[in-house]
Motif scaffolding. Structure first.
Motif, short mmCIF file in Angstrom:
data_model
loop_
_atom_site.label_atom_id
_atom_site.label_comp_id
_atom_site.label_asym_id
_atom_site.label_seq_id
_atom_site.Cartn_x
_atom_site.Cartn_y
_atom_site.Cartn_z
N LEU A 1 0.83 -1.21 0.00
CA LEU A 1 0.00 0.00 0.00
C LEU A 1 0.87 1.26 0.00
CD1 LEU A 1 -2.78 -1.06 2.51
CD2 LEU A 1 -3.11 -0.52 0.10
N LYS A 2 2.00 1.19 0.67
CA LYS A 2 2.92 2.34 0.67
C LYS A 2 3.43 2.62 -0.73
CE LYS A 2 7.06 4.13 2.99
NZ LYS A 2 8.13 3.84 3.99
N ASP A 3 3.72 1.55 -1.48
CA ASP A 3 4.15 1.73 -2.87
C ASP A 3 3.03 2.31 -3.71
OD1 ASP A 3 6.77 0.60 -2.57
OD2 ASP A 3 5.84 -1.39 -2.50
N LEU A 4 1.81 1.87 -3.46
CA LEU A 4 0.66 2.39 -4.20
C LEU A 4 0.45 3.87 -3.90
CD1 LEU A 4 -1.70 1.71 -6.10
CD2 LEU A 4 -3.07 1.20 -4.06
N GLU A 5 0.63 4.26 -2.65
CA GLU A 5 0.48 5.67 -2.27
C GLU A 5 1.51 6.54 -2.99
OE1 GLU A 5 0.87 5.53 1.94
OE2 GLU A 5 -1.15 4.69 2.26
N LYS A 6 2.75 6.06 -3.09
CA LYS A 6 3.78 6.81 -3.82
C LYS A 6 3.41 6.95 -5.29
CE LYS A 6 7.69 5.36 -0.91
NZ LYS A 6 8.96 4.57 -0.89
N THR A 7 2.86 5.87 -5.84
CA THR A 7 2.44 5.89 -7.25
C THR A 7 1.34 6.92 -7.48
OG1 THR A 7 3.00 3.55 -7.49
CG2 THR A 7 1.47 4.49 -9.10
N VAL A 8 0.36 6.95 -6.60
CA VAL A 8 -0.76 7.89 -6.73
C VAL A 8 -0.26 9.32 -6.66
CG1 VAL A 8 -2.81 8.76 -5.53
CG2 VAL A 8 -2.55 6.30 -5.96
N LEU A 9 0.62 9.61 -5.72
CA LEU A 9 1.17 10.97 -5.59
C LEU A 9 1.93 11.36 -6.85
CD1 LEU A 9 2.48 10.90 -1.91
CD2 LEU A 9 0.56 12.24 -2.78
N HIS A 10 2.68 10.44 -7.39
CA HIS A 10 3.48 10.73 -8.59
C HIS A 10 2.57 10.99 -9.79
CE1 HIS A 10 6.94 10.79 -11.21
NE2 HIS A 10 6.37 9.89 -11.99
N ILE A 11 1.54 10.17 -9.96
CA ILE A 11 0.62 10.37 -11.09
C ILE A 11 -0.08 11.71 -10.98
CG2 ILE A 11 -1.53 9.55 -12.14
CD1 ILE A 11 -0.62 6.70 -11.51
N ASN A 12 -0.54 12.06 -9.80
CA ASN A 12 -1.21 13.35 -9.63
C ASN A 12 -0.26 14.52 -9.91
OD1 ASN A 12 -3.74 12.35 -9.03
ND2 ASN A 12 -3.42 12.36 -6.82
N ASP A 13 1.01 14.35 -9.62
CA ASP A 13 2.00 15.41 -9.89
C ASP A 13 2.20 15.63 -11.39
OD1 ASP A 13 2.46 15.98 -7.25
OD2 ASP A 13 4.26 14.75 -7.07
N LEU A 14 1.81 14.65 -12.21
CA LEU A 14 1.94 14.77 -13.66
C LEU A 14 0.77 15.56 -14.27
CD1 LEU A 14 3.13 11.14 -14.52
CD2 LEU A 14 4.53 13.22 -14.48
N HIS A 15 -0.24 15.83 -13.48
CA HIS A 15 -1.43 16.60 -13.90
C HIS A 15 -2.05 16.06 -15.20
CE1 HIS A 15 -0.42 19.45 -10.75
NE2 HIS A 15 0.79 19.59 -11.27
N PRO A 16 -2.43 14.78 -15.19
CA PRO A 16 -3.02 14.20 -16.40
C PRO A 16 -4.43 14.71 -16.66
CG PRO A 16 -3.16 12.65 -14.60
CD PRO A 16 -2.37 13.81 -14.08
N ASP A 17 -4.83 14.69 -17.92
CA ASP A 17 -6.23 14.97 -18.26
C ASP A 17 -7.08 13.71 -18.10
OD1 ASP A 17 -6.11 17.78 -19.27
OD2 ASP A 17 -4.67 16.89 -20.64
N LEU A 18 -6.45 12.56 -18.30
CA LEU A 18 -7.14 11.28 -18.21
C LEU A 18 -6.18 10.25 -17.62
CD1 LEU A 18 -9.68 9.48 -19.06
CD2 LEU A 18 -8.42 9.04 -21.18
N ILE A 19 -6.69 9.37 -16.75
CA ILE A 19 -5.89 8.30 -16.17
C ILE A 19 -6.47 6.96 -16.59
CG2 ILE A 19 -5.15 7.19 -14.01
CD1 ILE A 19 -5.31 9.98 -12.69
#
Length: 286
Positions: A74-92
Protein backbone atom coordinates in the motif's frame (compact mmCIF):
# COMPACT_ATOMS: atom_id res chain seq x y z
CA UNK A 1 12.03 -38.23 -22.95
CA UNK A 2 10.66 -35.18 -24.78
CA UNK A 3 13.11 -33.61 -27.19
CA UNK A 4 13.62 -29.86 -26.73
CA UNK A 5 13.48 -27.55 -29.71
CA UNK A 6 16.51 -25.38 -30.40
CA UNK A 7 14.59 -22.30 -29.22
CA UNK A 8 13.52 -24.00 -25.99
CA UNK A 9 17.08 -25.20 -25.38
CA UNK A 10 18.49 -21.71 -25.94
CA UNK A 11 15.92 -20.11 -23.66
CA UNK A 12 16.63 -22.65 -20.95
CA UNK A 13 20.35 -22.16 -21.31
CA UNK A 14 20.01 -18.38 -21.24
CA UNK A 15 17.75 -18.60 -18.21
CA UNK A 16 20.31 -20.71 -16.37
CA UNK A 17 23.06 -18.34 -17.44
CA UNK A 18 21.09 -15.28 -16.31
CA UNK A 19 20.30 -16.83 -12.94
CA UNK A 20 23.96 -17.71 -12.47
CA UNK A 21 25.04 -14.25 -13.52
CA UNK A 22 22.64 -12.54 -11.15
CA UNK A 23 23.74 -14.72 -8.25
CA UNK A 24 27.47 -14.78 -8.91
CA UNK A 25 27.72 -11.09 -9.69
CA UNK A 26 25.72 -9.90 -6.75
CA UNK A 27 22.96 -9.05 -9.20
CA UNK A 28 20.34 -10.89 -7.19
CA UNK A 29 20.28 -8.17 -4.54
CA UNK A 30 19.91 -5.53 -7.25
CA UNK A 31 17.12 -7.44 -9.04
CA UNK A 32 15.35 -8.28 -5.79
CA UNK A 33 15.59 -5.08 -3.77
CA UNK A 34 16.74 -2.18 -5.95
CA UNK A 35 15.34 -2.27 -9.48
CA UNK A 36 11.74 -3.09 -8.39
CA UNK A 37 11.81 0.28 -6.59
CA UNK A 38 13.26 2.23 -9.53
CA UNK A 39 10.01 3.49 -10.98
CA UNK A 40 10.54 5.58 -14.10
CA UNK A 41 8.24 7.91 -16.00
CA UNK A 42 8.24 7.27 -19.74
CA UNK A 43 6.96 10.06 -22.00
CA UNK A 44 5.48 9.25 -25.39
CA UNK A 45 4.29 11.86 -27.90
CA UNK A 46 1.43 10.67 -30.10
CA UNK A 47 0.94 12.63 -33.32
CA UNK A 48 -2.05 12.53 -35.66
CA UNK A 49 -4.12 14.96 -37.73
CA UNK A 50 -7.11 13.64 -35.75
CA UNK A 51 -5.67 15.21 -32.59
CA UNK A 52 -5.98 18.86 -33.61
CA UNK A 53 -7.87 21.50 -31.65
CA UNK A 54 -8.56 20.87 -28.00
CA UNK A 55 -6.90 17.46 -28.07
CA UNK A 56 -3.50 18.98 -28.85
CA UNK A 57 -1.43 18.65 -25.62
CA UNK A 58 -4.06 16.39 -24.01
CA UNK A 59 -2.25 14.19 -21.46
CA UNK A 60 -3.06 10.56 -20.65
CA UNK A 61 -1.27 8.69 -17.86
CA UNK A 62 -1.20 4.91 -17.96
CA UNK A 63 -0.28 2.68 -15.04
CA UNK A 64 -0.59 -1.08 -14.94
CA UNK A 65 0.09 -4.37 -13.17
CA UNK A 66 0.48 -3.17 -9.59
CA UNK A 67 0.02 -6.75 -8.32
CA UNK A 68 -0.68 -5.54 -4.80
CA UNK A 69 0.99 -7.89 -2.33
CA UNK A 70 3.77 -7.93 0.21
CA UNK A 71 6.11 -7.07 -2.66
CA UNK A 72 4.12 -4.06 -3.93
CA UNK A 73 2.55 -2.66 -0.79
CA UNK A 74 0.00 0.00 0.00
CA UNK A 75 2.92 2.34 0.67
CA UNK A 76 4.15 1.73 -2.87
CA UNK A 77 0.66 2.39 -4.20
CA UNK A 78 0.48 5.67 -2.27
CA UNK A 79 3.78 6.81 -3.82
CA UNK A 80 2.44 5.89 -7.25
CA UNK A 81 -0.76 7.89 -6.73
CA UNK A 82 1.17 10.97 -5.59
CA UNK A 83 3.48 10.73 -8.59
CA UNK A 84 0.62 10.37 -11.09
CA UNK A 85 -1.21 13.35 -9.63
CA UNK A 86 2.00 15.41 -9.89
CA UNK A 87 1.94 14.77 -13.66
CA UNK A 88 -1.43 16.60 -13.90
CA UNK A 89 -3.02 14.20 -16.40
CA UNK A 90 -6.23 14.97 -18.26
CA UNK A 91 -7.14 11.28 -18.21
CA UNK A 92 -5.89 8.30 -16.17
CA UNK A 93 -6.06 4.70 -17.39
CA UNK A 94 -5.25 1.47 -15.57
CA UNK A 95 -4.66 -1.56 -17.78
CA UNK A 96 -5.25 -4.39 -15.34
CA UNK A 97 -3.84 -6.73 -12.68
CA UNK A 98 -4.48 -4.72 -9.54
CA UNK A 99 -3.97 -7.50 -6.97
CA UNK A 100 -1.55 -10.39 -7.34
CA UNK A 101 -3.62 -13.00 -5.46
CA UNK A 102 -7.21 -11.74 -5.09
CA UNK A 103 -8.36 -14.79 -3.12
CA UNK A 104 -6.02 -14.05 -0.18
CA UNK A 105 -5.54 -10.26 -0.32
CA UNK A 106 -7.13 -8.47 2.63
CA UNK A 107 -6.46 -4.72 2.25
CA UNK A 108 -9.20 -3.87 -0.25
CA UNK A 109 -10.56 -0.85 1.61
CA UNK A 110 -7.18 0.89 2.13
CA UNK A 111 -6.36 0.22 -1.52
CA UNK A 112 -9.58 1.79 -2.79
CA UNK A 113 -9.12 4.79 -0.50
CA UNK A 114 -5.65 5.31 -1.97
CA UNK A 115 -6.82 4.90 -5.58
CA UNK A 116 -9.67 7.31 -4.89
CA UNK A 117 -7.08 10.08 -4.46
CA UNK A 118 -6.14 9.87 -8.14
CA UNK A 119 -7.58 12.85 -9.95
CA UNK A 120 -8.02 13.82 -13.60
CA UNK A 121 -10.59 16.20 -15.17
CA UNK A 122 -11.70 13.65 -17.77
CA UNK A 123 -11.87 10.77 -15.34
CA UNK A 124 -10.25 7.43 -14.57
CA UNK A 125 -10.78 4.31 -16.67
CA UNK A 126 -9.76 0.70 -16.10
CA UNK A 127 -9.97 -2.74 -17.70
CA UNK A 128 -9.68 -6.29 -16.41
CA UNK A 129 -6.42 -8.23 -16.36
CA UNK A 130 -6.11 -11.97 -15.89
CA UNK A 131 -5.33 -11.58 -12.16
CA UNK A 132 -8.45 -9.42 -11.75
CA UNK A 133 -10.56 -12.33 -13.00
CA UNK A 134 -8.45 -14.97 -11.27
CA UNK A 135 -9.17 -16.35 -7.81
CA UNK A 136 -12.88 -15.58 -8.25
CA UNK A 137 -11.92 -11.91 -8.00
CA UNK A 138 -13.95 -10.42 -10.89
CA UNK A 139 -16.70 -8.90 -8.73
CA UNK A 140 -14.25 -7.81 -6.04
CA UNK A 141 -12.09 -5.97 -8.57
CA UNK A 142 -15.06 -4.29 -10.23
CA UNK A 143 -16.55 -3.19 -6.92
CA UNK A 144 -13.23 -1.89 -5.61
CA UNK A 145 -12.44 0.13 -8.72
CA UNK A 146 -15.94 1.58 -8.93
CA UNK A 147 -15.70 2.60 -5.29
CA UNK A 148 -12.41 4.33 -6.17
CA UNK A 149 -14.27 6.33 -8.85
CA UNK A 150 -12.94 4.41 -11.86
CA UNK A 151 -15.13 3.55 -14.83
CA UNK A 152 -14.73 -0.19 -15.27
CA UNK A 153 -14.87 -1.39 -18.89
CA UNK A 154 -15.48 -4.87 -20.27
CA UNK A 155 -16.00 -4.62 -24.02
CA UNK A 156 -17.10 -1.00 -23.85
CA UNK A 157 -16.78 2.28 -25.71
CA UNK A 158 -16.65 5.82 -24.37
CA UNK A 159 -16.39 9.12 -26.24
CA UNK A 160 -14.62 12.02 -24.57
CA UNK A 161 -15.93 15.38 -25.80
CA UNK A 162 -14.04 18.62 -25.32
CA UNK A 163 -15.53 22.12 -25.22
CA UNK A 164 -14.32 22.97 -28.73
CA UNK A 165 -16.11 19.91 -30.16
CA UNK A 166 -13.01 17.69 -30.36
CA UNK A 167 -13.69 14.02 -29.66
CA UNK A 168 -11.63 11.05 -28.51
CA UNK A 169 -12.95 7.48 -28.60
CA UNK A 170 -11.80 5.07 -25.88
CA UNK A 171 -12.58 1.40 -26.45
CA UNK A 172 -11.91 -1.43 -24.02
CA UNK A 173 -11.76 -5.20 -24.34
CA UNK A 174 -12.18 -7.78 -21.61
CA UNK A 175 -9.16 -9.82 -20.56
CA UNK A 176 -8.03 -12.29 -23.23
CA UNK A 177 -7.00 -15.10 -20.88
CA UNK A 178 -9.92 -15.37 -18.46
CA UNK A 179 -12.50 -12.95 -19.84
CA UNK A 180 -14.63 -12.81 -22.97
CA UNK A 181 -13.24 -10.15 -25.31
CA UNK A 182 -15.67 -9.05 -28.01
CA UNK A 183 -13.56 -7.56 -30.79
CA UNK A 184 -16.26 -7.13 -33.40
CA UNK A 185 -19.03 -5.99 -31.07
CA UNK A 186 -16.78 -3.35 -29.52
CA UNK A 187 -14.32 -2.19 -32.17
CA UNK A 188 -16.70 -2.15 -35.15
CA UNK A 189 -18.32 0.90 -33.53
CA UNK A 190 -15.16 2.99 -33.89
CA UNK A 191 -15.12 5.85 -36.42
CA UNK A 192 -12.46 6.56 -39.03
CA UNK A 193 -12.57 10.31 -38.42
CA UNK A 194 -12.13 10.20 -34.62
CA UNK A 195 -8.86 9.19 -32.93
CA UNK A 196 -9.44 5.87 -31.15
CA UNK A 197 -7.54 4.39 -28.21
CA UNK A 198 -7.96 0.74 -27.23
CA UNK A 199 -7.38 -0.37 -23.64
CA UNK A 200 -6.72 -4.10 -23.31
CA UNK A 201 -4.56 -5.93 -20.80
CA UNK A 202 -2.78 -8.30 -23.17
CA UNK A 203 -0.73 -6.63 -25.94
CA UNK A 204 -1.06 -9.42 -28.50
CA UNK A 205 -4.71 -8.40 -28.88
CA UNK A 206 -3.20 -6.13 -31.56
CA UNK A 207 -3.12 -9.09 -33.94
CA UNK A 208 -6.91 -8.85 -34.21
CA UNK A 209 -7.41 -5.20 -33.23
CA UNK A 210 -5.38 -4.00 -36.22
CA UNK A 211 -8.32 -4.93 -38.47
CA UNK A 212 -10.35 -2.09 -36.92
CA UNK A 213 -9.84 1.70 -36.90
CA UNK A 214 -7.75 1.72 -33.71
CA UNK A 215 -5.02 4.36 -33.67
CA UNK A 216 -3.34 3.54 -30.36
CA UNK A 217 -3.52 0.43 -28.18
CA UNK A 218 -2.42 0.60 -24.54
CA UNK A 219 -1.60 -2.66 -22.77
CA UNK A 220 0.40 -4.13 -19.87
CA UNK A 221 0.57 -7.78 -18.80
CA UNK A 222 4.16 -8.66 -19.75
CA UNK A 223 6.08 -6.64 -17.10
CA UNK A 224 8.67 -6.35 -19.85
CA UNK A 225 9.47 -9.95 -18.97
CA UNK A 226 10.61 -8.77 -15.49
CA UNK A 227 14.05 -10.15 -16.39
CA UNK A 228 15.72 -9.10 -19.63
CA UNK A 229 19.10 -9.97 -21.08
CA UNK A 230 21.24 -7.49 -23.03
CA UNK A 231 20.88 -7.96 -26.81
CA UNK A 232 18.19 -10.60 -26.23
CA UNK A 233 15.29 -8.96 -24.45
CA UNK A 234 12.73 -10.60 -22.13
CA UNK A 235 13.54 -14.15 -21.10
CA UNK A 236 9.96 -15.25 -20.54
CA UNK A 237 6.66 -13.53 -21.25
CA UNK A 238 3.10 -14.71 -20.53
CA UNK A 239 0.43 -15.93 -22.97
CA UNK A 240 -0.84 -13.16 -25.29
CA UNK A 241 2.32 -11.21 -24.52
CA UNK A 242 4.75 -13.11 -26.73
CA UNK A 243 4.95 -10.79 -29.73
CA UNK A 244 4.66 -7.30 -28.24
CA UNK A 245 6.58 -7.29 -24.98
CA UNK A 246 7.88 -3.84 -24.00
CA UNK A 247 7.55 -0.30 -25.29
CA UNK A 248 6.17 1.08 -28.55
CA UNK A 249 5.41 -0.87 -31.73
CA UNK A 250 3.86 -0.02 -35.08
CA UNK A 251 1.37 -2.62 -36.23
CA UNK A 252 0.13 -1.75 -39.70
CA UNK A 253 -1.52 1.65 -39.18
CA UNK A 254 -1.81 1.29 -35.41
CA UNK A 255 0.58 2.09 -32.58
CA UNK A 256 0.80 -0.37 -29.69
CA UNK A 257 2.35 0.54 -26.36
CA UNK A 258 3.25 -2.09 -23.75
CA UNK A 259 3.71 -0.71 -20.25
CA UNK A 260 6.12 -2.71 -18.02
CA UNK A 261 3.84 -2.32 -15.01
CA UNK A 262 4.75 -1.54 -11.42
CA UNK A 263 4.64 -4.78 -9.43
CA UNK A 264 5.94 -8.29 -9.91
CA UNK A 265 4.42 -11.74 -9.99
CA UNK A 266 5.77 -15.28 -9.49
CA UNK A 267 9.31 -14.02 -8.83
CA UNK A 268 9.85 -10.71 -6.97
CA UNK A 269 12.63 -9.73 -9.39
CA UNK A 270 13.23 -7.12 -12.06
CA UNK A 271 16.37 -6.88 -14.16
CA UNK A 272 16.66 -4.41 -17.06
CA UNK A 273 12.86 -4.03 -16.86
CA UNK A 274 12.27 -1.10 -14.53
CA UNK A 275 8.71 -0.46 -13.32
CA UNK A 276 7.08 2.40 -15.15
CA UNK A 277 4.35 4.96 -15.41
CA UNK A 278 3.71 6.23 -18.93
CA UNK A 279 2.48 9.68 -19.93
CA UNK A 280 1.15 10.14 -23.45
CA UNK A 281 1.03 13.68 -24.82
CA UNK A 282 -1.33 13.97 -27.80
CA UNK A 283 -0.27 16.30 -30.60
CA UNK A 284 -2.18 17.44 -33.65
CA UNK A 285 -0.39 17.64 -36.99
CA UNK A 286 -1.10 19.64 -40.16
Amino acid sequence: MRKLSRRQFLKGALGTFAAGLLTAGGGYGYARYLEPQMMVTVKQTIKSPLLAGGLDQFKIVQFSDTHLSEEFSLKDLEKTVLHINDLHPDLIVFTGDLIDKPHIYQDHYPALQTLKKLSAPFGKLCVFGNHDHGGYGSAAYENLMKAADFEVFRNGLKTIKLLDGSQLDIAALDDLMLGKPDYKGTLSNLRDDVFAILLVHEPDAALKAKAYPVNLQLSGHTHGGQIQLPFYGPLITPPYGKIYTDGMYKVDGMQVYVNRGLGTTRLPLRFLAKPEITIFVLRGTD
